[in-house]
Design an enzyme around this catalytic site. Structure first.
Site, short mmCIF file in Angstrom:
data_model
loop_
_atom_site.label_atom_id
_atom_site.label_comp_id
_atom_site.label_asym_id
_atom_site.label_seq_id
_atom_site.Cartn_x
_atom_site.Cartn_y
_atom_site.Cartn_z
CE LYS A 142 31.64 -3.22 63.69
NZ LYS A 142 31.32 -2.26 62.86
CB VAL A 196 36.06 8.30 64.57
CG1 VAL A 196 35.83 7.81 62.53
CG2 VAL A 196 36.03 6.78 64.96
CE1 TYR A 201 34.08 -5.32 65.88
CE2 TYR A 201 32.80 -6.98 65.40
CZ TYR A 201 33.63 -6.74 65.53
OH TYR A 201 33.64 -6.40 63.94
CB SER A 213 30.54 -7.11 62.82
OG SER A 213 30.16 -8.76 63.19
N1 LIG Z 1 37.35 -7.64 58.78
C1 LIG Z 1 36.14 -8.03 59.75
O1 LIG Z 1 36.32 -9.74 59.33
C2 LIG Z 1 35.09 -7.54 59.91
C3 LIG Z 1 33.82 -8.77 59.88
C4 LIG Z 1 32.72 -7.70 60.21
C5 LIG Z 1 32.80 -6.73 60.41
N2 LIG Z 1 34.12 -5.86 60.52
C6 LIG Z 1 34.13 -4.48 60.58
O2 LIG Z 1 34.55 -3.64 59.51
C7 LIG Z 1 35.13 -2.58 59.88
C8 LIG Z 1 37.29 -2.57 58.91
O3 LIG Z 1 37.10 -4.16 59.92
P1 LIG Z 1 38.35 -4.19 59.21
O4 LIG Z 1 38.46 -5.85 59.73
O5 LIG Z 1 39.24 -3.26 57.96
O6 LIG Z 1 39.32 -3.42 59.80
P2 LIG Z 1 41.18 -3.10 60.88
O7 LIG Z 1 41.34 -3.26 61.90
O8 LIG Z 1 41.93 -3.64 59.39
O9 LIG Z 1 40.98 -1.05 60.00
C9 LIG Z 1 40.63 -0.45 60.76
C10 LIG Z 1 40.98 1.00 60.75
O10 LIG Z 1 40.09 1.70 61.37
C11 LIG Z 1 40.58 3.00 61.66
N3 LIG Z 1 40.58 3.09 63.26
C12 LIG Z 1 40.61 2.29 65.06
N4 LIG Z 1 39.24 3.90 64.89
C13 LIG Z 1 39.66 5.17 64.61
C14 LIG Z 1 39.44 6.04 65.67
N5 LIG Z 1 39.51 6.37 66.50
N6 LIG Z 1 39.62 6.96 63.92
C15 LIG Z 1 39.57 6.81 63.28
N7 LIG Z 1 40.54 5.56 62.27
C16 LIG Z 1 40.25 4.30 63.71
C17 LIG Z 1 42.16 1.56 62.41
O11 LIG Z 1 43.10 2.99 61.82
C18 LIG Z 1 42.10 0.93 60.69
O12 LIG Z 1 42.77 1.24 59.85
C19 LIG Z 1 35.33 -2.47 61.56
O13 LIG Z 1 34.30 -1.65 62.12
C20 LIG Z 1 34.80 -3.77 61.53
O14 LIG Z 1 34.13 -3.75 62.81
C21 LIG Z 1 35.22 -6.65 59.58
#
Ligand SMILES: NC(=O)c1ccc[n+]([C@@H]2O[C@H](COP(=O)([O-])OP(=O)(O)OC[C@H]3O[C@@H](n4cnc5c(N)ncnc54)[C@H](O)[C@@H]3O)[C@@H](O)[C@H]2O)c1
Length: 258
Positions: free
Chosen positions: A169, A74, A165, A152
């Site tokens: 966010k 992305v 981060y 987040s």
């Molecule tokens: N899991 C949590 O507790 C949590 C809490 C708050 C916010 N978030 C946010 O939610 C979103 C998803 O979190 P998650 O825990 O499912 O993350 P994750 O790491 O499990 O999945 C993220 C996905 O994004 C892909 N990715 C990363 N960089 C990329 C890039 N440059 N281009 C294309 N794909 C890319 C990765 O390959 C992965 O499949 C994120 O933005 C994260 O910051 C997660």
């Protein structure tokens, strides 16, 4: 790896819509992609991990849904443009965008180098900017577009050892509100969700159990979220049920950080 099961019930609220979900290879992005497909949308499953993106598409297709894998980073504008062109070539338009791809560079502020900040900003903030820029012209043409950005709760409250981060966010919230104001009159709705601790592969790998337990102890609902519990509010914000909601930042945290 535990993968989200295909939702059994849906009202097919997004029939005939074309969607792009970034970071859809696992975790929250996968849950969003699967649920959008269950609601009838065609889903562009974008991830820089081709294998996990394929797994997500297989889950969608095995339940009768439609979509395509888009192998892309992305943070690379030309790659994002070519993904959006592929969806438009297949579906004739793009209606829905979920900016979810993310990564983390944790560490004490004084120990982090400049690249930690640029890596995180390039994916979360500029990645979202790239996707919006690629999708908006078509959405404006249609007079209808719905965007959800995944922030987040750390973007609201901050935390120790996560300054890149948390900045990124919080930046996503600024982007959400700016776009909502600039394009609301043209039929574009832009909202954000702020998840709390969610049970995804990355959290399970990166966050030590004692920190997970401490987070859960401070969470009024006394547990972490399942990825589908983040996906459902995302789909709501994309649906007609949220037709008068724009610029909103929905906390989906089980009450943590309120
Ligand atoms: N899991 C949590 O507790 C949590 C809490 C708050 C916010 N978030 C946010 O939610 C979103 C998803 O979190 P998650 O825990 O499912 O993350 P994750 O790491 O499990 O999945 C993220 C996905 O994004 C892909 N990715 C990363 N960089 C990329 C890039 N440059 N281009 C294309 N794909 C890319 C990765 O390959 C992965 O499949 C994120 O933005 C994260 O910051 C997660």
């Amino acid at each position: 790896m535990k993968v989200a099961s295909f939702p059994k019930t849906s009202c097919r609220r997004l029939e005939a819509k074309a969607a792009l979900v970034t970071g859809a290879g696992q975790g929250i992005g996968r849950a969003v992609a699967v649920r959008l497909a269950a609601e009838g949308a065609f889903v562009g499953v974008l991830d820089w991990n081709r294998e996990t993106a394929r797994e997500t598409l297989e889950m969608i297709q095995s339940a009768g849904g439609l979509g395509m894998v888009l192998h892309s980073d992305v943070s690379e504008p030309s790659q994002v443009i070519s993904c959006v062109e592929k969806i438009k070539a297949d579906q004739g338009k793009i209606d829905l965008l979920v900016n979810n791809a993310g990564l983390d560079r944790p560490g004490g502020f004084l120990k982090l180098d400049y690249n930690s900040f640029s890596d995180v900003f390039n994916v979360h903030v500029l990645g979202a900017v790239n996707c919006v820029r690629a999708c908006l012209p078509c959405m404006l043409n249609e007079g209808d577009g719905r965007i959800v950005n995944v922030s987040s709760i750390y973007g609201k409250v901050g935390t120790k050892g996560e300054s890149p981060y948390c900045c990124a966010k919080a930046g996503i919230v600024g982007l959400t509100k700016s776009l909502a104001k600039e394009f609301g009159g043209k039929g574009i709705r832009v909202n954000a969700v702020m998840p709390g601790l969610t049970n995804t592969p990355t959290i399970m790998e990166m966050m030590r159990p004692k920190y997970q337990e401490a987070f859960v102890r401070e969470t009024p609902l006394a547990r972490m979220a399942d990825p589908d519990e983040i996906a459902r509010p995302v789909v709501f914000l994309l649906s007609d049920e949220a037709s008068y909601i724009t610029g909103a930042v929905l906390e989906v945290t089980g009450g943590w950080g309120m």
